[in-house]
Design a protein around this motif. Sequence first.
Motif, mmCIF file in Angstrom:
data_model
loop_
_atom_site.group_PDB
_atom_site.id
_atom_site.type_symbol
_atom_site.label_atom_id
_atom_site.label_comp_id
_atom_site.label_asym_id
_atom_site.label_seq_id
_atom_site.Cartn_x
_atom_site.Cartn_y
_atom_site.Cartn_z
ATOM 1 N N HIS A 290 32.754 -27.320 120.140
ATOM 2 C CA HIS A 290 34.095 -27.222 120.728
ATOM 3 C C HIS A 290 34.366 -25.809 121.219
ATOM 4 O O HIS A 290 34.877 -25.615 122.332
ATOM 5 C CB HIS A 290 35.155 -27.651 119.707
ATOM 6 N N LEU A 291 34.036 -24.813 120.413
ATOM 7 C CA LEU A 291 34.220 -23.416 120.834
ATOM 8 C C LEU A 291 33.391 -23.124 122.081
ATOM 9 O O LEU A 291 33.886 -22.510 123.036
ATOM 10 C CB LEU A 291 33.838 -22.459 119.710
ATOM 11 N N PHE A 292 32.141 -23.600 122.090
ATOM 12 C CA PHE A 292 31.290 -23.402 123.258
ATOM 13 C C PHE A 292 31.917 -24.028 124.507
ATOM 14 O O PHE A 292 31.953 -23.415 125.580
ATOM 15 C CB PHE A 292 29.901 -23.997 123.012
ATOM 16 N N ALA A 293 32.448 -25.246 124.369
ATOM 17 C CA ALA A 293 33.058 -25.940 125.506
ATOM 18 C C ALA A 293 34.290 -25.195 126.003
ATOM 19 O O ALA A 293 34.489 -25.050 127.219
ATOM 20 C CB ALA A 293 33.427 -27.368 125.110
ATOM 21 N N GLU A 294 35.117 -24.698 125.089
ATOM 22 C CA GLU A 294 36.323 -23.964 125.492
ATOM 23 C C GLU A 294 35.968 -22.654 126.187
ATOM 24 O O GLU A 294 36.589 -22.280 127.191
ATOM 25 C CB GLU A 294 37.228 -23.698 124.283
ATOM 26 N N MET A 295 34.978 -21.942 125.676
ATOM 27 C CA MET A 295 34.560 -20.687 126.319
ATOM 28 C C MET A 295 33.956 -20.974 127.694
ATOM 29 O O MET A 295 34.220 -20.252 128.661
ATOM 30 C CB MET A 295 33.552 -19.942 125.435
ATOM 31 N N SER A 296 33.171 -22.015 127.803
ATOM 32 C CA SER A 296 32.591 -22.389 129.098
ATOM 33 C C SER A 296 33.674 -22.772 130.092
ATOM 34 O O SER A 296 33.596 -22.418 131.271
ATOM 35 C CB SER A 296 31.618 -23.560 128.924
ATOM 36 N N ARG B 179 36.729 -21.634 130.206
ATOM 37 C CA ARG B 179 37.387 -20.410 130.661
ATOM 38 C C ARG B 179 36.521 -19.669 131.680
ATOM 39 O O ARG B 179 37.012 -19.170 132.680
ATOM 40 C CB ARG B 179 37.722 -19.516 129.471
ATOM 41 N N ARG B 180 35.230 -19.611 131.421
ATOM 42 C CA ARG B 180 34.331 -18.949 132.368
ATOM 43 C C ARG B 180 34.333 -19.677 133.718
ATOM 44 O O ARG B 180 34.409 -19.058 134.764
ATOM 45 C CB ARG B 180 32.910 -18.903 131.814
ATOM 46 N N ARG B 181 34.188 -20.987 133.657
ATOM 47 C CA ARG B 181 34.128 -21.760 134.902
ATOM 48 C C ARG B 181 35.442 -21.701 135.680
ATOM 49 O O ARG B 181 35.449 -21.798 136.899
ATOM 50 C CB ARG B 181 33.750 -23.209 134.608
ATOM 51 N N SER B 182 36.571 -21.514 134.997
ATOM 52 C CA SER B 182 37.853 -21.439 135.710
ATOM 53 C C SER B 182 37.997 -20.142 136.488
ATOM 54 O O SER B 182 38.721 -20.086 137.479
ATOM 55 C CB SER B 182 39.017 -21.597 134.728
ATOM 56 N N VAL B 183 37.303 -19.104 136.075
ATOM 57 C CA VAL B 183 37.370 -17.811 136.774
ATOM 58 C C VAL B 183 36.392 -17.759 137.941
ATOM 59 O O VAL B 183 36.669 -17.142 138.968
ATOM 60 C CB VAL B 183 37.099 -16.654 135.776
ATOM 61 N N LEU C 67 25.869 -12.469 137.496
ATOM 62 C CA LEU C 67 26.520 -11.256 137.018
ATOM 63 C C LEU C 67 27.969 -11.547 136.649
ATOM 64 O O LEU C 67 28.435 -11.170 135.568
ATOM 65 C CB LEU C 67 26.471 -10.149 138.073
ATOM 66 N N LEU C 68 28.697 -12.203 137.545
ATOM 67 C CA LEU C 68 30.096 -12.512 137.268
ATOM 68 C C LEU C 68 30.227 -13.365 136.006
ATOM 69 O O LEU C 68 31.096 -13.128 135.167
ATOM 70 C CB LEU C 68 30.731 -13.223 138.467
ATOM 71 N N PHE C 69 29.349 -14.341 135.852
ATOM 72 C CA PHE C 69 29.367 -15.199 134.666
ATOM 73 C C PHE C 69 29.094 -14.376 133.408
ATOM 74 O O PHE C 69 29.778 -14.525 132.389
ATOM 75 C CB PHE C 69 28.344 -16.323 134.826
ATOM 76 N N ASP C 70 28.102 -13.482 133.467
ATOM 77 C CA ASP C 70 27.767 -12.642 132.313
ATOM 78 C C ASP C 70 28.914 -11.699 131.952
ATOM 79 O O ASP C 70 29.151 -11.424 130.772
ATOM 80 C CB ASP C 70 26.501 -11.824 132.584
ATOM 81 N N LEU C 71 29.618 -11.198 132.944
ATOM 82 C CA LEU C 71 30.746 -10.307 132.675
ATOM 83 C C LEU C 71 31.872 -11.028 131.932
ATOM 84 O O LEU C 71 32.658 -10.394 131.230
ATOM 85 C CB LEU C 71 31.273 -9.700 133.976
ATOM 86 N N LEU C 72 31.911 -12.340 132.059
ATOM 87 C CA LEU C 72 32.942 -13.105 131.367
ATOM 88 C C LEU C 72 32.651 -13.266 129.874
ATOM 89 O O LEU C 72 33.440 -13.854 129.145
ATOM 90 C CB LEU C 72 33.132 -14.462 132.047
ATOM 91 N N ASP C 73 31.549 -12.708 129.395
ATOM 92 C CA ASP C 73 31.294 -12.621 127.955
ATOM 93 C C ASP C 73 32.415 -11.863 127.256
ATOM 94 O O ASP C 73 32.619 -12.004 126.059
ATOM 95 C CB ASP C 73 29.980 -11.888 127.695
#
Length: 174
Positions: free
Chosen positions: A74-80, A82-86, A123-129
């Motif tokens: 669930h945490l993985f899905a929520e973080m993903s 948020r990343r995909r929304s940006v 890069l953009l995806f990695d920065l969303l860490d």
Amino acid sequence: MGMLTDIYGRLLRCHTLTQPQTADDRHLRYQQLSEHFSLGIDIRRVYDILSEAEQGHLVRQADLFFDMEERDGHLFAEMSKRRRSVMPLTWRIVPPRHHSAQEKAMADAAPEWFSDLPEFETLLFDLLDTIGHGFAAVEIGWKQAENICLPCAFYKRPQRWFQTATHNRNAPSA
């Protein structure tokens, strides 16, 4: 025009940027986790980890969040999510207020430079860490082109490699 400087404010020359700072990172690589960090965790241990992080020692906090994201679907899905929304957001490069002609010309040329970057979306995806860890660490590889230094590669680095200086949180640690 903006210049690249080192941590002491000294001007960097492009030829000094030919080798990544982490080129010899053997001492960092062998500190990987051998088991899940969150096994047997309790509230006291979480408190200790977060207290250490407040003091600038980020390794255990980085390990804990990495393990939580890996083990909790669930945490993985929520973080993903948020990343995909940006990721689909549009962006642009603009010159600073009260810009010079040279700054305007560079701002006009920059979108083409960025479109030529390999794996810019990665890069953009990695920065969303930074959403979960509080910061993202990406090392930049450089090349000389058109008489200026341009990024040519991006290397994601684990948050566990970093800590802050205890006396000044905004200064690099020694």
